[in-house]
Design a protein around this motif. Structure first.
Motif, PDB file in Angstrom:
ATOM      1  N   GLN A   2     -28.380  13.099 -11.207  1.00  0.00           N
ATOM      2  CA  GLN A   2     -29.063  12.256 -12.135  1.00  0.00           C
ATOM      3  C   GLN A   2     -29.569  10.956 -11.458  1.00  0.00           C
ATOM      4  OE1 GLN A   2     -29.655  13.016 -15.437  1.00  0.00           O
ATOM      5  NE2 GLN A   2     -28.533  14.704 -15.641  1.00  0.00           N
ATOM      6  N   VAL A  12     -32.669  10.532  -7.224  1.00  0.00           N
ATOM      7  CA  VAL A  12     -33.992   9.768  -6.895  1.00  0.00           C
ATOM      8  C   VAL A  12     -33.978   8.412  -6.972  1.00  0.00           C
ATOM      9  CG1 VAL A  12     -36.491   9.456  -7.904  1.00  0.00           C
ATOM     10  CG2 VAL A  12     -35.502  11.700  -7.784  1.00  0.00           C
ATOM     11  N   LEU A  29     -34.300  17.838 -14.565  1.00  0.00           N
ATOM     12  CA  LEU A  29     -34.332  16.651 -13.629  1.00  0.00           C
ATOM     13  C   LEU A  29     -35.551  17.246 -12.769  1.00  0.00           C
ATOM     14  CD1 LEU A  29     -30.709  15.625 -12.775  1.00  0.00           C
ATOM     15  CD2 LEU A  29     -32.356  14.382 -14.090  1.00  0.00           C
ATOM     16  N   GLY A  36     -38.541  17.638 -12.884  1.00  0.00           N
ATOM     17  CA  GLY A  36     -39.886  16.972 -13.235  1.00  0.00           C
ATOM     18  C   GLY A  36     -39.753  15.631 -12.205  1.00  0.00           C
ATOM     19  N   GLU A  37     -38.762  15.029 -12.351  1.00  0.00           N
ATOM     20  CA  GLU A  37     -38.735  13.595 -11.505  1.00  0.00           C
ATOM     21  C   GLU A  37     -38.561  14.036 -10.074  1.00  0.00           C
ATOM     22  OE1 GLU A  37     -35.858   9.787 -11.521  1.00  0.00           O
ATOM     23  OE2 GLU A  37     -34.935  11.854 -12.513  1.00  0.00           O
ATOM     24  N   ALA A  50     -41.904  15.358  -8.624  1.00  0.00           N
ATOM     25  CA  ALA A  50     -43.044  14.342  -8.675  1.00  0.00           C
ATOM     26  C   ALA A  50     -42.790  13.511  -7.354  1.00  0.00           C
ATOM     27  CB  ALA A  50     -42.896  13.080  -9.981  1.00  0.00           C
ATOM     28  N   GLU A  51     -41.426  13.219  -7.250  1.00  0.00           N
ATOM     29  CA  GLU A  51     -41.258  12.463  -5.785  1.00  0.00           C
ATOM     30  C   GLU A  51     -41.642  13.256  -4.761  1.00  0.00           C
ATOM     31  OE1 GLU A  51     -39.375   9.487  -3.502  1.00  0.00           O
ATOM     32  OE2 GLU A  51     -39.823   9.419  -5.782  1.00  0.00           O
ATOM     33  N   GLN A  69     -42.014  21.799 -14.881  1.00  0.00           N
ATOM     34  CA  GLN A  69     -42.968  20.979 -14.630  1.00  0.00           C
ATOM     35  C   GLN A  69     -44.313  21.289 -15.379  1.00  0.00           C
ATOM     36  OE1 GLN A  69     -41.958  20.981 -10.142  1.00  0.00           O
ATOM     37  NE2 GLN A  69     -42.831  18.870 -10.600  1.00  0.00           N
ATOM     38  N   GLU A  89     -44.991  20.188 -18.844  1.00  0.00           N
ATOM     39  CA  GLU A  89     -45.364  18.690 -19.068  1.00  0.00           C
ATOM     40  C   GLU A  89     -46.878  18.613 -19.620  1.00  0.00           C
ATOM     41  OE1 GLU A  89     -44.131  16.351 -16.058  1.00  0.00           O
ATOM     42  OE2 GLU A  89     -42.091  16.912 -16.040  1.00  0.00           O
TER      43      GLU A  89
END
Length: 726
Positions: free
Chosen positions: A473, A476, A526, A528-529, A532-533, A562, A565
């Motif tokens: 969690q 990132v 998680l 997606g986060e 993106a990173e 992803q 979204e």
């Protein structure tokens, strides 16, 4: 009695006088000229005169002017037709004080009188000269009391008529002679009868009309016959009509005192009530069915017919309360990759598989205390006093792993099963079920399609997994997610044409394998986060390298989560613009699973990226449920052959038509092909000979972080040169 002549010694007249005096009616003796000869005391009381005032009085003065003609007509009838009966007449009398009153008047000849008719019949008789003058006797009776009685009767009849007409029942009164004695309008309307048909001399026409409307004429007439045989009987029954109406029929004898003079019939339309009763009955039946369904739902899984969670929980709690002279084992199982069955074949096929699994499971454990479905694709078995729970678990795994045909497709169910038993330490029902659940997930992690018995060490593994999830969690924000790059080379061009960005998690100085944290990230949302990173970091680090050669590209793995979204495509294009990377230099790598249940939104995301110039690669091709024939329907530009197929090449002399078929089919569809997992020169030569477009694997370079990217590129070029020199 006064004023009567020749009364003296005439015995007959004396007797007559006594009778007149004793009569309660007013009696007046009239002479032939209409004068009153005598009157009795009752006459004096009735007319309000002294008794001696009547003598010589013109009888007409005793009657109101409007009634005198009726009196004259009555007297004329007596005189001219003495043999006929003259009925009494209702006239109006006149009292001495001038008041009028109603009375009933009768007339007769006095005894021994000769009428004009008699004289005319024997005008020359021997006794003609001795005929006495004609005398008449008038009898009067006051009827004022009748008027009050008639008024009361009229009121009573009016009330009775109003009652009969206002009642909701149809009333029919039949005389003892079988003729209609009375009825109300409701009776006529209920049976659609014209009034005149009941006023006829016979009831046969009305009965025919009634019988034509009755659904069961035989029983209808049978009841009539029973009552005719027993006039004193009372009756109550129901009459069904052909038009769907229902009448209640009541009947009782009509009595005058103790005498039966007829029969009263009462008909009541109970159709609305009957329909309401039927509706209520149906509602009660429906409620009973619903109650049975609810009862079944309370104890039974509606899809498989197995017991449900509530039944299992109660049985487990009861088993653990028993004296510990027996074993208690919980076997919890979950189907492996069941979601793919739903995604590929549809939810109906998934339901069919669950039903089949339940049938097999029930057959494997006929002596089990409870076999239940907890929900989804999760089942549980409760065993008590079982000598070998492990043998039962092994049997379940073996029996369920038998091919089954679902919707025309042959599938081989696979399951992971956890076994937990009551040990020396007392545990509650929920804790024992939790142990089985932990063992089941351990079996799944160990390779699936197997069973494992719970061990306390598994609890430690669960704690670690939970701890890892909480750490992810914050991965990132803490900067723990980094990117490694692995080169992809083109043998034909003799250079590195693409770099694949791979996510890495360095946690507390240790690197967590992607095979562990990527599924965890997808499961926790998680991904997606993290994705993106990785994409942003990859673009920033490779922006310069990409700008040096337009043929170069960056490949990034994209999860199906992803793509769900709504602004994913726009976000990617914004990142590319901010990093100075051209969209046509981006390759989105997706797995086949994202297309199993792809909706319009997902397809639109990929189409938006392709329209902007980006390409889509199908990763790990050949390992899923799709086929080569599906490629033409998917929005992809490249297929990446999974390393499991590449590993089939060992010496380079193998005949592997599956590889050549993949490459040829992809080329025929206008797609490029990349082979993953190239570890040996023999594998590289074999795939190059099959005209594979690009190669990727440890032979060329391991995945390296950005600071060692130059070394990775150099190693890849050296490997390419070595292949050309072979």
């Amino acid at each position: 009695m006064t004023g009567f002549p020749d009364r003296g010694n005439n015995v007959a007249l004396q007797t007559f006088g006594v009778v007149m005096d004793a009569s309660p009616d007013a009696l007046l003796a009239l002479g032939g000229d209409g004068t009153v000869l005598a009157a009795n005391p009752a006459a004096a009381r009735l007319f309000g005169l002294q008794q001696d005032s009547f003598t010589g009085l013109d009888h007409r003065m005793l009657f109101a002017p409007g009634s005198r003609d009726q009196v004259a007509q009555l007297l004329h009838q007596i005189l001219t037709r003495p043999g006929e009966s003259a009925p009494p007449r209702d006239v109006t009398g006149l009292r001495g004080d001038g008041t009028e009153f109603p009375l009933e008047l009768a007339a007769a000849l006095l005894p021994g009188q000769e009428t004009a008719a008699d004289a005319g019949a024997n005008p020359g008789g021997a006794d003609a000269g001795r005929a006495e003058p004609t005398r008449l006797l008038l009898s009067a009776r006051g009827t004022a009391h009748r008027a009050a009685a008639d008024a009361n009767l009229r009121d009573a009849m009016s009330l009775l008529t109003a009652t009969l007409e206002s009642t909701a029942d149809g009333i029919l009164v039949m005389g003892i002679d079988g003729r209609v004695a009375g009825f109300n309008e409701k009776f006529l309307s209920m049976w659609s009868l014209p009034p005149e048909i009941l006023e006829a001399d016979s009831d046969a026409p009305a009965l025919r009309l009634v019988m034509a409307q009755v659904a069961d004429p035989v029983s209808f007439t049978a009841r009539l016959g029973e009552l005719q045989d027993d006039p004193t009987a009372e009756s109550h029954d129901v009459v069904e009509l052909r038009d769907g109406r229902t009448f209640e029929r009541y009947s009782r004898p009509q009595r005058v005192g103790e005498k039966i003079v007829g029969r009263v019939w009462s008909f009541r339309d109970v159709t609305p009530r009957r329909k309401a009763q039927e509706q209520a009955h149906r509602a009660m039946m429906d409620l009973a069915v619903q109650a049975e369904k609810l009862r079944a739902m309370a104890f039974q899984d509606p899809l498989t017919g197995l017991a449900n969670r509530a039944v299992f929980n109660d049985a487990l709690a009861e088993a653990l309360q028993e004296p510990r002279l027996k074993t208690v084992d919980v076997l919890l199982l979950d189907l492996d990759d069941f979601k793919e069955v739903n995604d590929i074949l549809g939810h109906q096929a998934g339901d069919d598989m669950l039903i089949e699994v339940a049938r097999r499971l029930r057959g494997c454990v006929p002596t089990a205390d409870v076999v239940a479905r907890l929900g989804g694709d999760e089942f549980v078995v409760l065993l008590t006093a079982c000598p070998d729970a492990d043998a039962i678990a092994a049997c379940i795994v073996r029996c369920l792993h038998v091919p089954v045909t679902i919707s025309g497709t042959v599938l081989r169910p696979s399951l992971s099963l956890g076994v937990a038993s009551l040990g020396q330490d007392s545990v509650g029902p929920s804790e024992l079920l939790r142990h089985a659940d932990i063992a089941m997930y351990a079996a799944k992690a160990a390779g699936k399609n197997r069973f494992l018995r719970f061990h306390p060490d598994m609890m430690q593994a669960l704690v670690q997994r939970t701890h890892m999830e909480s750490g992810l969690q914050l991965a990132v924000p803490r900067g723990e997610i980094t990117v490694d790059f692995q080169p992809i080379v083109s043998h034909r061009m003799g250079q590195v044409v693409q770099l694949e960005a791979l996510a890495r998690w360095d946690r507390g100085g240790e690197r967590v394998p992607p095979s562990i944290f990527i599924p965890l990230a997808e499961r926790t949302g998680l991904i997606g986060e993290i994705g993106a990173e990785v994409m942003a970091s990859g673009m920033v680090q490779l922006a310069r390298w990409l700008s040096e050669d337009p043929s170069r590209s960056l490949a990034v793995n994209v999860s199906g989560v992803q793509l769900q979204e709504p602004d994913f495509a726009e976000a990617v294009l914004r990142l590319a613009e901010a990093s100075g990377v051209a969209p046509y230099q981006l390759v989105m790598e997706v797995t086949e699973s994202v297309f199993f249940d792809a909706d319009c939104s997902l397809i639109q995301q990929l189409s938006t990226l392709r329209d902007a110039g980006a390409r889509v690669a199908l990763d790990d091709f050949g390992t899923g449920y799709s086929s080569l024939g599906r490629l033409q329907d998917l929005p992809v530009d490249t297929v990446k052959i999974d390393k499991t197929f590449v590993s089939m090449v060992r010496t380079g002399n193998e005949r592997l038509p599956i590889l050549s078929s993949m490459i040829n089919m992809a080329h025929s569809l206008g797609l490029t092909v990349t082979a993953e997992g190239i570890e040996t020169a023999a594998q590289a030569d074999y795939l190059t000979a099959l005209e594979c477009d690009s190669l990727q694997g440890y032979l060329f370079s391991l995945p390296e972080p950005g600071e060692r990217l130059g070394q990775a590129l150099h190693h890849a070029e050296e490997a390419l040169n070595a292949l050309k020199g072979r």
